[in-house]
Design an enzyme around this catalytic site. Structure first.
Site: not given
Length: 865
Positions: A409, A601-602, A607, A709, A713
């Protein structure tokens, strides 16, 4: 990619849709005359398409709830709390669910089916009530039954706490996969840890993150069932003794220092339309002897409970802080604990039919390692087969190497786990012996044959990393053992092969493959966006939740005004609902007509939430200079948790909140910009945010996000992606069209090239707007009386080298936002793009992912129950 419907079909809408849109079109026309800021007139086409409810089913459900309220919960209708009503609803659902579970297990036992066993440190299940009612096709029945009892189903379901069993995408993916495995009738068991407090409950105080226990099951959870008949005893610590038999053969005997009791809790996972029920089995740690009477009687009242408290710590918290020595030890113990319990359970199930004959084991058992967290399962299965079942090392290796598969991952080195050898010597001495043997056989039997005498290659590929502190490389052990190794998006899988494990790919050319991630459309559209689901029911038929590709039929109507109006009306109603939630949570008023720009998100540097923040600050500066700028009003919405020891991530959260506080209270910008950080981001909050999003921020540095992901969504619910060509963004854009999204930034190859000579100071000094925004962080403008409170972000971007190229992508990122603002002004163009994004997400259903795994990795067949 789904092909466009023929022109003849495009011209004719379904009759039901035509009828339903007449009123909408009329009301939308009337709304045009309203002032620009006015909310659209609330025609409710989605609600008009409500499902006809069987009155007999409503009465039956109502009777069941009332019966459980009295006989299971032990209260009366007159004095029941909403919590009691919710528990009664769950008990009513369980009547059917556990019957279906029994049928599922009987079918699998009768057919002696091959099954997959999904080992994951996380299963981010969220709430189950609405999802289970939806999958049982009882949501409308339950809503009507509760309405007749004077209750709102949404208020009742709000009583349910989120199951705090995961952190981010990894755990939510595992939950989606369980839903799809059940729906697609694949025999499976999910295995994980029964965390008492999960990751943590995030509180924001004075803009800063504080961690609190997330005691999600403090008063029990009605969905789960304890299975004491399947308790396992897990050894730990101690030493290994070499014993010599009379015939001269030697064997290793592990003498553990302690034994931990692993108690299983089962959570049933209901497939859509009652297809089958899968089991998620989670292990709780308990002391073998929970109370020492002798110590208690001697006056050691606290010491009598010491062992119990120490042992129960293992399943207390997800991802304990491993920056300390004790944290490292606890984390490795956690991983071993749940893997050892799971493997003993797998062997128990197998031996019920096969009676310790392991010749069929690899044919009946597939084990999927969800990232490196469960890697210790590899030497544990070897140990069980050798030490407890009496197999030879070679026979055990043959079984083990045919049973395991590994999903990678991440490409981040710090996420590819390495454990100090001394920890293994202390906690798992027998496993270390087995790892050494696996490694020796690999280096001498494989590496030496391909690269004879090449010690550098041996050192690189070895499971053991030499150095001042010798370490066990868990990812290397996974690759060496597993039959298949997959990445989770096309580009990620290629990078895994080319950059992360190129030598292994040279050794085993067919070992590496791709399975792009997916999300379940049942939870992430059918359950959480009922207005849009009703529209798909009309256009695509009511089977679209089982075949998301069929939603592509809506694409044929993307240019039609009546469908654009309906789609955007549904979006508007979702935004109204989210605006209410925002007001309740953080006290900020936001305009549902504004563009909702979402990054959930985290919190991690790669990110790049801080890139988003820098742009917001630059937009704020521009509005201060010209409050009448011709741009749509925008609301930037964040949801994220930072790991407790990740100081910079927590500083970014503080900075977002500090900027939000200043921006949201500055009357000079006339409400054109709002910033919202929603605390304690979790599944139930995501279900409110995602259907309301206009923009989906997917802005990781290219090459760092494995898949993502949330991007799926959000796009599935009609948000347009503003992102880099990274992870699954590339595939999303392939389906939805680059013209319907906002792509920016460096490519993977450009990132690699730039990193060879990157100097962030060049970008800082070369862009006066960027320089002014970064320098703003050093002042006390956003933190009155505390100059420099946000300087750590500037320091990371300049003095620490900006490892994720935030400054390099800033100008392109800003330009992408400007394109989004221009398109948002063109309502028809935006609506078309939103419809196309939603209608082309069929490939990103987790059902498709699971079919890929079943066909290409697990060799698994669907079993009709």
């Amino acid at each position: 990619m789904a092909t466009k419907a023929p022109a003849t079909k495009t011209a004719a809408a379904p009759k039901a849709a035509k009828t339903a849109t007449k009123t909408t079109a009329t009301k939308t026309t009337a709304a045009k005359a309203a002032p620009a800021k006015a909310a659209p007139v609330k025609a409710a086409p989605a609600k008009a398409a409500s499902v006809a409810v069987d009155k007999a089913a409503v009465e039956q459900f109502k009777a069941s709830v009332l019966n459980h309220l009295r006989t299971t919960i032990g209260t009366s209708q007159e004095k029941a709390s909403k919590l009691a009503w919710w528990q009664a609803v769950v008990a009513s659902c369980n009547e059917e669910i556990f019957g279906l579970l029994t049928d599922t297990q009987k079918t699998h036992a009768k057919n002696d089916t091959r099954a997959v066993h999904y080992l994951s440190a996380e299963f981010l299940m969220g709430r189950l009530t609405v999802n289970n009612l939806t999958n049982l096709e009882k949501f409308e029945v339950a809503r009507e039954a509760l309405k007749e009892l004077g209750l709102d189903i949404n208020e009742v379901c709000e009583e349910e706490p989120d199951m705090a069993l995961g952190n981010g995408g990894l755990g939510r993916l595992a939950a989606c996969f369980m839903d799809s495995l059940a729906t697609c009738n694949y025999p499976c068991v999910g295995y994980g840890i029964h965390y008492e407090n999960g990751l943590f409950r995030q509180e924001i105080q004075s803009g800063k993150q504080f961690e609190r226990p997330d005691s999600w099951r403090e008063y029990g959870c009605p969905w789960e069932v304890c299975r004491p008949e399947s308790v396992q005893n897990i050894p730990l610590g101690g030493y290994v003794e070499t014993q010599t038999a009379p015939d001269g053969t030697k064997s290793s005997v592990w003498h553990p220092a302690t034994v931990i009791k692993a108690v299983p809790w089962d959570i049933p996972v209901v497939g859509y339309r009652k297809s089958s029920v899968a089991i998620l089995r989670l292990w709780e740690s308990r002391a073998a002897e929970s109370f020492n009477w002798d110590v208690f009687n001697a006056g050691g009242y606290v010491d009598a409970q010491a062992e119990k408290s120490l042992t129960e710590t293992i399943s207390k918290v997800l991802y304990p802080n491993d920056s300390t020595e004790a944290g490292k030890e606890l984390r490795l113990t956690q991983q071993y604990f749940f893997c050892a319990a799971s493997l003993r359970d797998i062997l128990r199930r197998y031996n019920r039919t096969h009676h310790h004959d392991y010749s069929e084991f690899a044919k009946k058992i597939a084990i999927q390692l969800n990232d490196t967290h469960p890697t210790i399962a590899i030497p544990e299965l070897m140990r069980l087969l050798i030490d407890e079942e009496g197999l030879s090392f070679d026979a055990a290796w043959d079984i083990t190497s045919k049973s395991f598969n590994y999903t990678n991952h991440t490409l981040l080195p710090e996420a590819l786990e390495k454990w100090p050898v001394y920890l293994f010597e202390k906690l798992l001495p027998r496993h270390l012996e087995i790892i050494y043997m696996i490694n020796h056989n690999f280096l001498t039997g494989v590496v030496d044959k391909i690269w004879p005498g090449n010690n550098e290659m041996k050192a690189k590929l070895s499971v053991i990393e030499e150095g001042d502190c010798r370490k066990v490389r868990m990812a290397n052990l996974c690759v060496i053992t597993s039959g298949r190794v997959n990445g989770v998006a096309k580009i990620h899988s290629q990078l895994v092969k080319d950059d992360l494990f190129p030598e292994y790919a040279q050794i085993w050319k067919d070992k590496f493959c791709n399975v792009t991630n997916g999300v379940t459309p049942r939870r992430w559209l059918l359950s959480c966006n009922r207005g849009l689901a009703a529209l798909y029911n009309e256009v695509s038929g009511k089977d679209w939740a089982l075949n998301l590709d069929s939603c592509s039929k809506l694409k044929a109507y993307a240019d039609k005004k009546e469908y654009q109006d309906r789609f955007m009306q549904i979006k508007y109603e979702n935004k109204v609902a989210l605006a209410k939630t925002i007001k309740e949570l953080v006290g900020v008023d936001v305009d549902p007509n504004a563009m909702f720009d979402v990054q959930v998100k985290r919190l991690h540097e790669y990110k790049r939430q801080h890139l988003n923040l820098l742009y917001i600050m630059s937009l704020y500066r521009a509005l201060l200079e010209n409050p009448d700028m011709d741009i749509p009003s925008q609301v930037f919405i964040f949801g994220a948790k930072a790991a407790p020891a990740y100081t910079l991530a927590k500083d970014i959260i503080y900075a977002i909140n500090a900027v939000a506080d200043k921006v949201n209270n500055d009357l000079r910008i006339k409400g054109k910009l709002k910033v919202v950080f929603l605390p304690n981001y979790r599944v139930s909050l995501a279900e409110k945010i995602i259907p309301a999003a206009d923009i989906s921020e997917q802005i990781s540095t290219a090459g760092y996000e494995a898949s993502g992901t949330s991007n799926m969504k959000l796009s599935m619910n009609g948000a347009l992606t503003l992102g880099t060509m990274d992870g699954a963004n590339i595939e999303i854009v392939d389906f939805a069209g680059i013209e319907n999204n906002f792509i920016f930034g460096l490519s993977v190859d450009e990132v690699k090239e730039l990193k060879k000579h990157y100097n962030p100071w060049d970008y800082y000094n070369g862009n006066q707007e960027l320089k002014a925004v970064i320098d703003w962080l050093d002042t006390d403008y956003f933190t009155p009386g505390q100059p420099g409170a946000l300087s750590s972000i500037k320091n990371s971007l300049l003095n620490l080298g900006d490892p994720f190229l935030v400054l390099a992508d800033f100008a392109s990122y800003k330009e992408a936002h400007q394109r989004a603002q221009q398109m948002y002004k063109d309502k028809a163009r935006w609506a078309k793009a939103a419809i196309i994004n939603s209608a082309t997400m069929g490939n990103f259903s987790s059902d498709r992912s699971i079919h890929d795994y079943a066909r290409d990795i697990w060799n698994l067949k669907s079993q009709k129950i």
